[in-house]
Design an enzyme around this catalytic site. Structure first.
Site, short mmCIF file in Angstrom:
data_model
loop_
_atom_site.label_atom_id
_atom_site.label_comp_id
_atom_site.label_asym_id
_atom_site.label_seq_id
_atom_site.Cartn_x
_atom_site.Cartn_y
_atom_site.Cartn_z
N SER A 143 0.87 -1.18 0.00
CA SER A 143 0.00 0.00 0.00
C SER A 143 0.90 1.23 0.00
O SER A 143 2.07 1.14 0.41
CB SER A 143 -0.85 -0.01 1.27
OG SER A 143 -1.45 1.25 1.49
N TYR A 156 -2.62 -0.81 10.46
CA TYR A 156 -2.51 -0.99 8.99
C TYR A 156 -1.15 -0.49 8.50
O TYR A 156 -0.45 -1.18 7.74
CB TYR A 156 -3.65 -0.24 8.33
CG TYR A 156 -3.80 -0.48 6.84
CD1 TYR A 156 -4.57 -1.54 6.37
CD2 TYR A 156 -3.20 0.35 5.90
CE1 TYR A 156 -4.73 -1.76 5.00
CE2 TYR A 156 -3.36 0.14 4.55
CZ TYR A 156 -4.12 -0.91 4.10
OH TYR A 156 -4.28 -1.12 2.75
P1 NAD Z 1 -11.55 -6.01 -0.20
O1 NAD Z 1 -12.21 -5.83 1.13
O2 NAD Z 1 -12.34 -5.80 -1.44
O3 NAD Z 1 -10.88 -7.46 -0.29
C1 NAD Z 1 -10.21 -8.03 0.81
C2 NAD Z 1 -10.14 -9.52 0.59
O4 NAD Z 1 -9.48 -10.11 1.73
C3 NAD Z 1 -11.53 -10.18 0.50
O5 NAD Z 1 -11.50 -11.22 -0.44
C4 NAD Z 1 -11.71 -10.74 1.91
O6 NAD Z 1 -12.61 -11.83 1.96
C5 NAD Z 1 -10.28 -11.17 2.22
N1 NAD Z 1 -10.08 -11.38 3.65
C6 NAD Z 1 -10.28 -10.53 4.67
N2 NAD Z 1 -10.04 -11.14 5.84
C7 NAD Z 1 -9.68 -12.42 5.55
C8 NAD Z 1 -9.32 -13.55 6.33
N3 NAD Z 1 -9.29 -13.51 7.67
N4 NAD Z 1 -9.00 -14.70 5.69
C9 NAD Z 1 -9.07 -14.78 4.33
N5 NAD Z 1 -9.41 -13.74 3.55
C10 NAD Z 1 -9.70 -12.57 4.16
O7 NAD Z 1 -10.29 -5.04 -0.15
P2 NAD Z 1 -9.23 -4.59 -1.27
O8 NAD Z 1 -9.25 -3.12 -1.29
O9 NAD Z 1 -9.36 -5.34 -2.52
O10 NAD Z 1 -7.88 -5.01 -0.52
C11 NAD Z 1 -7.00 -5.99 -0.99
C12 NAD Z 1 -5.60 -5.65 -0.52
O11 NAD Z 1 -5.22 -4.41 -1.11
C13 NAD Z 1 -5.46 -5.47 0.98
O12 NAD Z 1 -4.24 -6.03 1.41
C14 NAD Z 1 -5.42 -3.96 1.14
O13 NAD Z 1 -4.73 -3.57 2.29
C15 NAD Z 1 -4.68 -3.57 -0.12
N6 NAD Z 1 -4.85 -2.18 -0.53
C16 NAD Z 1 -6.08 -1.68 -0.81
C17 NAD Z 1 -6.18 -0.36 -1.18
C18 NAD Z 1 -7.49 0.27 -1.50
O14 NAD Z 1 -7.54 1.50 -1.62
N7 NAD Z 1 -8.56 -0.47 -1.69
C19 NAD Z 1 -5.04 0.44 -1.26
C20 NAD Z 1 -3.81 -0.11 -0.98
C21 NAD Z 1 -3.72 -1.42 -0.61
#
Ligand code: NAD
Length: 261
Positions: A143, A156
């Site tokens: 991130s 985080y």
């Molecule tokens: P999202 O909530 O759409 O997806 C998260 C995924 O993780 C889902 O499939 C969820 O079921 C899974 N998950 C959560 N807890 C879990 C557990 N205990 N066991 C198994 N699976 C689990 O979120 P996203 O935005 O797609 O995030 C994905 C990654 O990207 C994360 O690591 C997040 O930190 C990172 N990220 C997101 C952003 C953003 O702006 N959306 C920015 C930077 C980094």
């Protein structure tokens, strides 16, 4: 099709960025181990949809990223089902927003476990097979918060700085084995994870929804636009290509210029 006969495990691929990465790797011919939480019927629809749309095989692992033994079993499921795990994308993640003095201890523990420690468990399970086959790609979804901080996101930011360090360390350890290890650091991507943090940010900062979107989220990004899940997925596909075989230990920003500031 550049990834035919490869297998990719993508954690947290039932939603958001992980789902886009799983679909993009499947489009390149990789078999997929889907993982993540969610409604059973929805997940089955997603799994079957990937097989039909891209002509690959996909299995679902219900591994909870809080549990070391389930994470190891997820990697073994990929190896049993398809003969190898060649690509590992550590992507599952959660967020919680709170001032440090009110930050619930169990939320801290969960975020460190899901966003950081789960990658350690998955990498440790997958690396021996990658070494034996002399080829592997490990991609961690970090991130912008692996490089800079924002207030009220202590767990985080700590976990994401940790995953950046883990990426560099493992990259050095496996460098001569045909395995690359990189992390992608998106800025704000419009996914359920971002949508869900809006109410708490409204509360923590005393702002309206529109103010949170424009003055907190997009304020960070000089382009004033969200990153898309497909843009992140395209970078993951590139990292799996031969063109990227000399990229390792890198922390690749895709954040509309956020961390240039
Ligand atoms: P999202 O909530 O759409 O997806 C998260 C995924 O993780 C889902 O499939 C969820 O079921 C899974 N998950 C959560 N807890 C879990 C557990 N205990 N066991 C198994 N699976 C689990 O979120 P996203 O935005 O797609 O995030 C994905 C990654 O990207 C994360 O690591 C997040 O930190 C990172 N990220 C997101 C952003 C953003 O702006 N959306 C920015 C930077 C980094």
């Amino acid at each position: 099709m550049t990834l035919t006969s490869k297998t990719a495990v993508v954690t947290g691929s039932t939603s958001g960025i992980g789902l886009a990465i799983a679909r993009a790797l499947a489009k390149e011919g990789a078999n997929i181990v889907l993982n993540g939480l969610g409604d059973e019927a929805e997940i089955e629809k997603t799994r079957a949809g990937i097989e039909i749309e891209f002509g690959v095989k996909a299995v679902y692992s219900p591994a909870n990223m809080l549990k070391a033994d389930e994470i190891e079993e997820m990697v073994r499921l990929g190896e049993r089902s398809f003969g190898s795990v060649d690509i590992l994308v550590n992507n599952a993640g959660i967020q919680f927003v709170s001032p440090i003095e009110d930050f619930p201890v169990e939320k801290w523990d969960q975020i460190i476990a899901i966003n950081l420690t789960s990658a350690f468990h998955a990498i440790r399970a997958a690396v021996p097979g990658m070494k034996a086959r002399k080829w592997g790609r490990i991609i961690n979804t970090a991130s912008a918060h692996s490089l800079v901080a924002s207030p009220f996101k202590s767990a985080y930011v700590a976990a994401k700085h940790g995953i950046a360090g883990l990426t560099k360390t493992v990259a050095l350890e496996v460098a001569t084995h045909g395995i690359t290890v990189n992390c992608i650091s998106p800025g704000y991507v419009w996914t359920p994870l971002v949508e869900r943090q809006i109410p708490d940010t409204m509360k923590a900062r005393g702002l309206t929804k529109e103010q949170v979107i424009n003055d907190v989220l997009l304020e960070a990004q000089p382009t004033k636009q969200f990153v898309t899940v497909d843009q992140v997925a395209a970078l993951a596909v590139f990292l799996c290509s031969d063109a990227a075989s000399q990229m390792s230990g890198a922390n690749l920003s895709m954040d509309g210029g956020w961390t240039a500031k």
